[in-house]
Design an enzyme around this catalytic site. Sequence first.
Site, mmCIF file in Angstrom:
data_model
loop_
_atom_site.group_PDB
_atom_site.id
_atom_site.type_symbol
_atom_site.label_atom_id
_atom_site.label_comp_id
_atom_site.label_asym_id
_atom_site.label_seq_id
_atom_site.Cartn_x
_atom_site.Cartn_y
_atom_site.Cartn_z
ATOM 1 C CG ASP A 130 -3.772 4.078 -2.555
ATOM 2 O OD1 ASP A 130 -3.001 3.169 -2.217
ATOM 3 O OD2 ASP A 130 -4.761 4.412 -1.872
ATOM 4 C CG ASP A 172 -1.907 1.134 1.245
ATOM 5 O OD1 ASP A 172 -1.937 1.906 0.263
ATOM 6 O OD2 ASP A 172 -2.651 1.255 2.227
#
Length: 397
Positions: free
Chosen positions: A253, A55
Site C-alpha cells: 500500500d 494510493d
Amino acid sequence: MASRMASITGVLLLLLVVPSSSSHVKFDLHGNIYPGGCIYVSMRIGDQVYNLDVDTGSVLTWLQCHIPNCEGPCKTQHPLYKLKYDKLVPSMDPLCVELLQHPGNPEGSTCEYSIDYVKGVSHGLLIRDKFTLPIARTAHHIIPFGCGYNQQGFKPCQNLPVDGIIGLGRGSSVNLAFQLKKQNVIKNDVISHCISIRGGGFLFIGDYKHPNNVEWVTMDRNAEHGHYSPVLLGELFFNGKWISEKPMKVVFDSGSTYTYFDRQPYKATEDAVIGSLHKSLTTVRDNEFKLCWKGTKIFNSVDDVKPLFKPIFLTFGRGGAKGHKATLDIPPENYLVIKDGNVCFGISDHPRLGETNLIGAITMQERTVIYDNEAGRIGWFRDSCKGKSGSVIPSRL
C-alpha cells in the site's frame, strides 16, 4: 500519511487521455516519506492544478471540495474545488449503480459514497468535470470523480500540499488504470512506481520495461477490494534469523507512509532490533514514533546510521523459478527515518489491521514495485528511481 485500509461504499473514476498509440503514461512523483508523509502527483481538474496522494491501497480518487456548510478540513494548499450542482451524478446513473453496488434510487439526485480509513472517514459525492493533461496536444475530458465534502479525522498528508487521493487499487472496473485501458489510452493494466529515498520518483500507468531480476509473486485475486496482496504468505527474518511464528498475510500500500506488522511479528522485530542495537545508541522519547534513539553525534541522514542496524527480509514461498523464494529485502534505510538528529523506527503495529501486515511507502523506497493486473502478479527490484524510458509522457503541470 497514516496507514489506512479502505472499506469503500462508493468509489470514483479519474480519467486522463493520451494518444491511443501510447503504451504508458508517466508521472513525476513529488514529496517524501519524512517529514512530508506521502508521495503525490500533480494534475489539472476543472481549471485548477491539484496534488493527489498516490494510493495503491484504494480504488477511490477524490478531491477535497467546497460545498455549503463544509464539514471537517475545508481548506487545502490550493483553492478548494467548488461543487456545481449541474455536475452531480444521480443515483440511477449506471456508474453510480456499479460503484455503490445497489440497484439505484429513482428519486436520488446524488451519488454519495463513504470511505472508512484507519484514521478517519471520508464522505463525498460523485460528480463529473473536465480533466486536462498536457500531452502531444491539449485534451479535455468530462469524467466522474469524488467530491470529498466531509473528512472526519483523516487527510491525505500531514505536512505536504496535497488536495486528495489518486486511487490505483486492485479489482475495480472504475480504478484509474482499468479505465485508461478501456479508453485505449494504455495497452495493459499495469502500475509501476519508484519512490526515491531523497524524495520524488516516478509513477507509470501502463507498460514498463523492467529488467530480468524482478522478484515476482502471484497476486491474490481474492484479496480485499482494492488491495494488492501476494497469494503466498510471507516469512519474516531479521539478520538471517526467522522471527515470525507463522506465515504472514501481506498487503502492498503506497498510500501508507510507514510499514505495519501484526502484533507477533512486530514484537519479534522490535525485540530483535533492540537486542542488536549498537552500544553507541540510547533510547529517547518521541511523540510520533514508538522507538527512537540518539547517538554520540547528531544524525543528518539514514546513511549515518545504516552500519548500526541489521537487515530484515520477507520471503514468499516459491516464486517464478522452481524452488525460488521471492525475497523482499528491507535494509535499514527502508525502515528508519531521521528526526531532529535522532533515528526512529518506521515499522509499527496497528490494532485495526488485525492479522494483516502492510508494506508501506518507507519500505518501497529505492525499488520499483510493479502491480501487473494483466498477468496477476506483483514484482519488485532495486532501482535508482530515475525512470529511464524510451517514450515518456510528462505530467508535471
